[in-house]
Design a protein around this motif. Structure first.
Motif, mmCIF file in Angstrom:
data_model
loop_
_atom_site.group_PDB
_atom_site.id
_atom_site.type_symbol
_atom_site.label_atom_id
_atom_site.label_comp_id
_atom_site.label_asym_id
_atom_site.label_seq_id
_atom_site.Cartn_x
_atom_site.Cartn_y
_atom_site.Cartn_z
ATOM 1 N N SER A 84 -15.947 17.607 -7.381
ATOM 2 C CA SER A 84 -14.584 17.168 -7.655
ATOM 3 C C SER A 84 -14.558 15.655 -7.478
ATOM 4 C CB SER A 84 -13.601 17.825 -6.688
ATOM 5 O OG SER A 84 -12.317 17.261 -6.864
ATOM 6 N N THR A 85 -14.096 14.973 -8.509
ATOM 7 C CA THR A 85 -14.050 13.512 -8.465
ATOM 8 C C THR A 85 -12.619 12.995 -8.579
ATOM 9 O OG1 THR A 85 -14.423 13.444 -10.847
ATOM 10 C CG2 THR A 85 -16.372 13.273 -9.434
ATOM 11 N N LYS A 86 -11.646 13.854 -8.291
ATOM 12 C CA LYS A 86 -10.239 13.482 -8.421
ATOM 13 C C LYS A 86 -9.840 12.371 -7.460
ATOM 14 C CE LYS A 86 -8.537 17.890 -10.094
ATOM 15 N NZ LYS A 86 -7.679 19.031 -9.836
ATOM 16 N N LYS A 87 -10.397 12.393 -6.290
ATOM 17 C CA LYS A 87 -9.962 11.470 -5.247
ATOM 18 C C LYS A 87 -11.150 10.622 -4.790
ATOM 19 C CE LYS A 87 -7.626 11.822 -0.829
ATOM 20 N NZ LYS A 87 -7.151 12.751 0.168
ATOM 21 N N GLY A 88 -11.006 9.313 -4.832
ATOM 22 C CA GLY A 88 -12.055 8.429 -4.354
ATOM 23 C C GLY A 88 -13.269 8.398 -5.266
ATOM 24 N N ASN A 89 -14.348 7.838 -4.753
ATOM 25 C CA ASN A 89 -15.567 7.682 -5.547
ATOM 26 C C ASN A 89 -16.716 8.540 -5.072
ATOM 27 O OD1 ASN A 89 -14.543 5.723 -7.354
ATOM 28 N ND2 ASN A 89 -14.655 4.218 -5.715
ATOM 29 N N ARG A 90 -16.531 9.210 -3.953
ATOM 30 C CA ARG A 90 -17.574 10.104 -3.458
ATOM 31 C C ARG A 90 -17.199 11.532 -3.842
ATOM 32 N NH1 ARG A 90 -19.654 11.263 2.668
ATOM 33 N NH2 ARG A 90 -21.394 12.543 2.012
#
Length: 150
Positions: A84-90
């Motif tokens: 999941s890449t919805k939040k932040g870059n990690r």
């Protein structure tokens, strides 16, 4: 389950410098398993993969399945497909199945494919650091999520 399917003229996987699995013409399949997956996902997705009409017929039209061309499969487990890449870059892998669940379903998926194909499926090794090589034929790459089957 998520599968990224690539039509290949050849593919292989190495672990610690040694070839673990390799195929000629066929499909290299990356398989991501999530906690919610079950036997129904295995049956549906394996049938979809072996019956996908993505190989050329005598007119060059993608009209033949893996079964029609007697191709092979190299199956690689890849939990990062559930990133999941919805939040932040990690990326977060919270949806990916825990190893005890994932290994059981991965092994069942291999058995299902072997049953449908009537031959041994080449694989990587669950949880290993793998080096995958392939020659994508086409290129043809298709992504299928068993949760989107309806």
């Amino acid at each position: 389950m998520i599968a990224v399917i690539q039509r290949v003229s050849e593919s292989s996987v190495k672990i610690d410098g040694e070839i673990k699995g390799e195929i000629g013409a066929g499909l290299m399949v990356l398989l991501g398993i999530e906690e919610a997956d079950n036997a129904e996902d295995i049956t549906w997705l394996s049938k979809k993969i072996v019956n996908l009409r993505i190989f050329g017929d005598e007119n060059g039209v993608m009209n033949k399945s893996l079964l029609d061309v007697d191709g092979d499969i190299l199956l690689i487990s890849q939990f990062t497909l559930h990133a999941s890449t919805k939040k932040g870059n990690r990326p977060s892998y919270i949806k990916a199945a825990k190893p005890d669940t994932a290994i059981r379903l991965y092994e069942s998926f291999i058995q299902q494919l072997e049953s449908e194909m009537g031959k041994t499926i080449q694989t990587g090794e669950f949880g290993a650091d793998m080096k995958v090589a392939l020659v994508n034929d086409g290129p043809v790459t298709i992504s299928i999520d068993s949760k989107n089957k309806v």
